[in-house]
Design a protein around this motif. Structure first.
Motif, PDB file in Angstrom:
ATOM      1  N   PHE A 106     -23.884 -18.302  -5.690  1.00  0.00           N
ATOM      2  CA  PHE A 106     -23.135 -17.043  -5.689  1.00  0.00           C
ATOM      3  C   PHE A 106     -21.864 -17.184  -4.853  1.00  0.00           C
ATOM      4  N   TYR A 107     -21.985 -17.887  -3.739  1.00  0.00           N
ATOM      5  CA  TYR A 107     -20.799 -18.124  -2.903  1.00  0.00           C
ATOM      6  C   TYR A 107     -19.788 -18.994  -3.659  1.00  0.00           C
ATOM      7  N   LYS A 108     -20.291 -20.034  -4.288  1.00  0.00           N
ATOM      8  CA  LYS A 108     -19.409 -20.973  -4.989  1.00  0.00           C
ATOM      9  C   LYS A 108     -18.659 -20.301  -6.133  1.00  0.00           C
ATOM     10  N   TYR A 109     -19.388 -19.510  -6.918  1.00  0.00           N
ATOM     11  CA  TYR A 109     -18.775 -18.915  -8.109  1.00  0.00           C
ATOM     12  C   TYR A 109     -18.217 -17.514  -7.862  1.00  0.00           C
TER      13      TYR A 109
ATOM     14  N   LEU B 121     -33.412 -19.350 -25.560  1.00  0.00           N
ATOM     15  CA  LEU B 121     -32.955 -19.197 -24.180  1.00  0.00           C
ATOM     16  C   LEU B 121     -32.935 -20.542 -23.466  1.00  0.00           C
ATOM     17  N   TYR B 122     -34.003 -21.329 -23.626  1.00  0.00           N
ATOM     18  CA  TYR B 122     -34.069 -22.625 -22.965  1.00  0.00           C
ATOM     19  C   TYR B 122     -33.085 -23.626 -23.580  1.00  0.00           C
ATOM     20  N   ARG B 123     -32.745 -23.429 -24.841  1.00  0.00           N
ATOM     21  CA  ARG B 123     -31.745 -24.305 -25.459  1.00  0.00           C
ATOM     22  C   ARG B 123     -30.360 -24.047 -24.857  1.00  0.00           C
ATOM     23  N   LEU B 124     -30.092 -22.792 -24.543  1.00  0.00           N
ATOM     24  CA  LEU B 124     -28.782 -22.436 -23.986  1.00  0.00           C
ATOM     25  C   LEU B 124     -28.718 -22.666 -22.476  1.00  0.00           C
ATOM     26  N   PHE B 125     -29.854 -22.452 -21.784  1.00  0.00           N
ATOM     27  CA  PHE B 125     -29.906 -22.591 -20.329  1.00  0.00           C
ATOM     28  C   PHE B 125     -31.190 -23.318 -19.945  1.00  0.00           C
ATOM     29  N   PRO B 126     -31.094 -24.422 -19.203  1.00  0.00           N
ATOM     30  CA  PRO B 126     -32.288 -25.198 -18.843  1.00  0.00           C
ATOM     31  C   PRO B 126     -33.331 -24.403 -18.064  1.00  0.00           C
ATOM     32  N   GLY B 127     -32.900 -23.382 -17.340  1.00  0.00           N
ATOM     33  CA  GLY B 127     -33.838 -22.590 -16.548  1.00  0.00           C
ATOM     34  C   GLY B 127     -33.175 -21.341 -16.016  1.00  0.00           C
ATOM     35  N   LYS B 128     -33.932 -20.567 -15.248  1.00  0.00           N
ATOM     36  CA  LYS B 128     -33.445 -19.288 -14.742  1.00  0.00           C
ATOM     37  C   LYS B 128     -32.273 -19.488 -13.778  1.00  0.00           C
ATOM     38  N   ALA B 129     -32.350 -20.532 -12.940  1.00  0.00           N
ATOM     39  CA  ALA B 129     -31.270 -20.787 -11.991  1.00  0.00           C
ATOM     40  C   ALA B 129     -29.970 -21.111 -12.716  1.00  0.00           C
ATOM     41  N   ALA B 130     -30.076 -21.911 -13.789  1.00  0.00           N
ATOM     42  CA  ALA B 130     -28.888 -22.265 -14.570  1.00  0.00           C
ATOM     43  C   ALA B 130     -28.303 -21.029 -15.253  1.00  0.00           C
ATOM     44  N   LEU B 131     -29.179 -20.130 -15.698  1.00  0.00           N
ATOM     45  CA  LEU B 131     -28.721 -18.892 -16.326  1.00  0.00           C
ATOM     46  C   LEU B 131     -27.991 -18.029 -15.301  1.00  0.00           C
ATOM     47  N   PHE B 132     -28.551 -17.892 -14.094  1.00  0.00           N
ATOM     48  CA  PHE B 132     -27.901 -17.092 -13.057  1.00  0.00           C
ATOM     49  C   PHE B 132     -26.533 -17.665 -12.714  1.00  0.00           C
ATOM     50  N   GLU B 133     -26.459 -18.984 -12.590  1.00  0.00           N
ATOM     51  CA  GLU B 133     -25.195 -19.650 -12.273  1.00  0.00           C
ATOM     52  C   GLU B 133     -24.153 -19.397 -13.356  1.00  0.00           C
ATOM     53  N   ALA B 134     -24.559 -19.567 -14.619  1.00  0.00           N
ATOM     54  CA  ALA B 134     -23.639 -19.357 -15.738  1.00  0.00           C
ATOM     55  C   ALA B 134     -23.227 -17.893 -15.848  1.00  0.00           C
ATOM     56  N   MET B 135     -24.170 -16.982 -15.587  1.00  0.00           N
ATOM     57  CA  MET B 135     -23.876 -15.554 -15.657  1.00  0.00           C
ATOM     58  C   MET B 135     -22.829 -15.177 -14.614  1.00  0.00           C
TER      59      MET B 135
ATOM     60  N   ARG C  91     -23.382 -14.121 -24.386  1.00  0.00           N
ATOM     61  CA  ARG C  91     -22.854 -12.857 -23.877  1.00  0.00           C
ATOM     62  C   ARG C  91     -23.956 -11.788 -23.821  1.00  0.00           C
ATOM     63  N   ILE C  92     -24.793 -11.746 -24.854  1.00  0.00           N
ATOM     64  CA  ILE C  92     -25.901 -10.792 -24.894  1.00  0.00           C
ATOM     65  C   ILE C  92     -26.921 -11.106 -23.795  1.00  0.00           C
ATOM     66  N   VAL C  93     -27.204 -12.397 -23.609  1.00  0.00           N
ATOM     67  CA  VAL C  93     -28.148 -12.818 -22.565  1.00  0.00           C
ATOM     68  C   VAL C  93     -27.600 -12.473 -21.186  1.00  0.00           C
ATOM     69  N   PHE C  94     -26.310 -12.711 -20.963  1.00  0.00           N
ATOM     70  CA  PHE C  94     -25.702 -12.389 -19.673  1.00  0.00           C
ATOM     71  C   PHE C  94     -25.831 -10.900 -19.351  1.00  0.00           C
TER      72      PHE C  94
ATOM     73  N   ARG D 129     -19.010 -13.837 -15.520  1.00  0.00           N
ATOM     74  CA  ARG D 129     -18.577 -12.509 -15.076  1.00  0.00           C
ATOM     75  C   ARG D 129     -17.347 -12.597 -14.183  1.00  0.00           C
ATOM     76  N   LEU D 130     -17.395 -13.532 -13.228  1.00  0.00           N
ATOM     77  CA  LEU D 130     -16.312 -13.645 -12.273  1.00  0.00           C
ATOM     78  C   LEU D 130     -15.062 -14.259 -12.903  1.00  0.00           C
ATOM     79  N   GLU D 131     -15.255 -15.120 -13.879  1.00  0.00           N
ATOM     80  CA  GLU D 131     -14.105 -15.702 -14.584  1.00  0.00           C
ATOM     81  C   GLU D 131     -13.293 -14.613 -15.256  1.00  0.00           C
ATOM     82  N   ARG D 132     -13.973 -13.676 -15.890  1.00  0.00           N
ATOM     83  CA  ARG D 132     -13.260 -12.601 -16.595  1.00  0.00           C
ATOM     84  C   ARG D 132     -12.587 -11.654 -15.605  1.00  0.00           C
TER      85      ARG D 132
END
Length: 219
Positions: A137-140, A60-74, A26-29, A78-81
């Protein structure tokens, strides 16, 4: 004169409380949303994201494999909530007009949320270099918003409150009608996003157009 504390007395020591992975995410997002919106996707490094979130790059890398994965999860988080508010009205015992206004207001709140608009602006700027960014971004974002509204409309069709040949197409049209023009004006024209009162008025107008049409009775 104050007496000195005994040399053996010291501040209590111990390990700081361990933060859960969910709390850390949540803090990273939060840090990532701000960094991506201000600096852009390409200019934001994973090291800078880790510093902004107050975590190590190893974490950070343990939680997200890379920047793209972090953006996708973020985006998904956000949109789920934000999208959860659409589902709250799906089975409510309210009249169709009140229910549709509530559902469209939830979609408009999502589409016209300043952070979401900032992310969309950033995605448009970076899409040529990072095509997966736009696809995710379109997908999520856009697709999930339409899916949530289509689910609400499908319930109303089953209740025989409205008649639609294509629920998914109608959901896309409704979202476009309620949010696309002010969203484009903000992204491309630098126009301020509508106020809450303006959004509510737009939702009310779109609801009336959808349920009642605009052709004069004499026609």
């Amino acid at each position: 004169m104050a007496q000195a504390k005994p040399s053996g007395e010291s501040r209590p020591r111990g390990r700081p409380p361990v933060r859960s992975d969910e709390e850390t995410k949540r803090i990273v997002f939060d840090a990532a949303r701000h960094a991506f919106a201000v600096e852009g996707y390409a200019a934001t490094s994973t090291e800078a994201l880790a510093r902004a979130a107050g975590v190590s790059t190893k974490t950070l890398y343990r939680l997200f494999p890379g920047k793209a994965a972090l953006f996708e999860a973020m985006c998904a988080d956000r949109l789920e909530r934000l999208l959860s508010t659409v589902d709250l009205h799906a089975g409510g015992d309210v009249d169709i007009e009140t229910g549709l206004r509530a559902a469209l207001l939830a979609c408009a709140d999502l589409a016209l949320d300043p952070e979401v608009v900032a992310m969309q602006r950033m995605v448009l700027q970076e899409s040529a270099a990072f095509p997966d960014l736009a696809a995710n971004f379109y997908k999520y974002g856009i697709a999930r918003t339409a899916t949530a509204l289509a689910r609400w409309l499908r319930v109303q069709v089953k209740k025989k409150l409205i008649v639609l040949d294509d629920v998914d197409e109608a959901a896309g049209m409704l979202i476009g009608m309620v949010a696309s023009a002010p969203q484009r004006a903000a992204i491309y024209g630098g126009v301020a996003l509508p106020s809450r009162k303006q959004i509510e008025h737009r939702v009310q107008t779109c609801t009336a157009l959808f349920l009642n049409g605009c052709r004069a009775a004499s026609a």
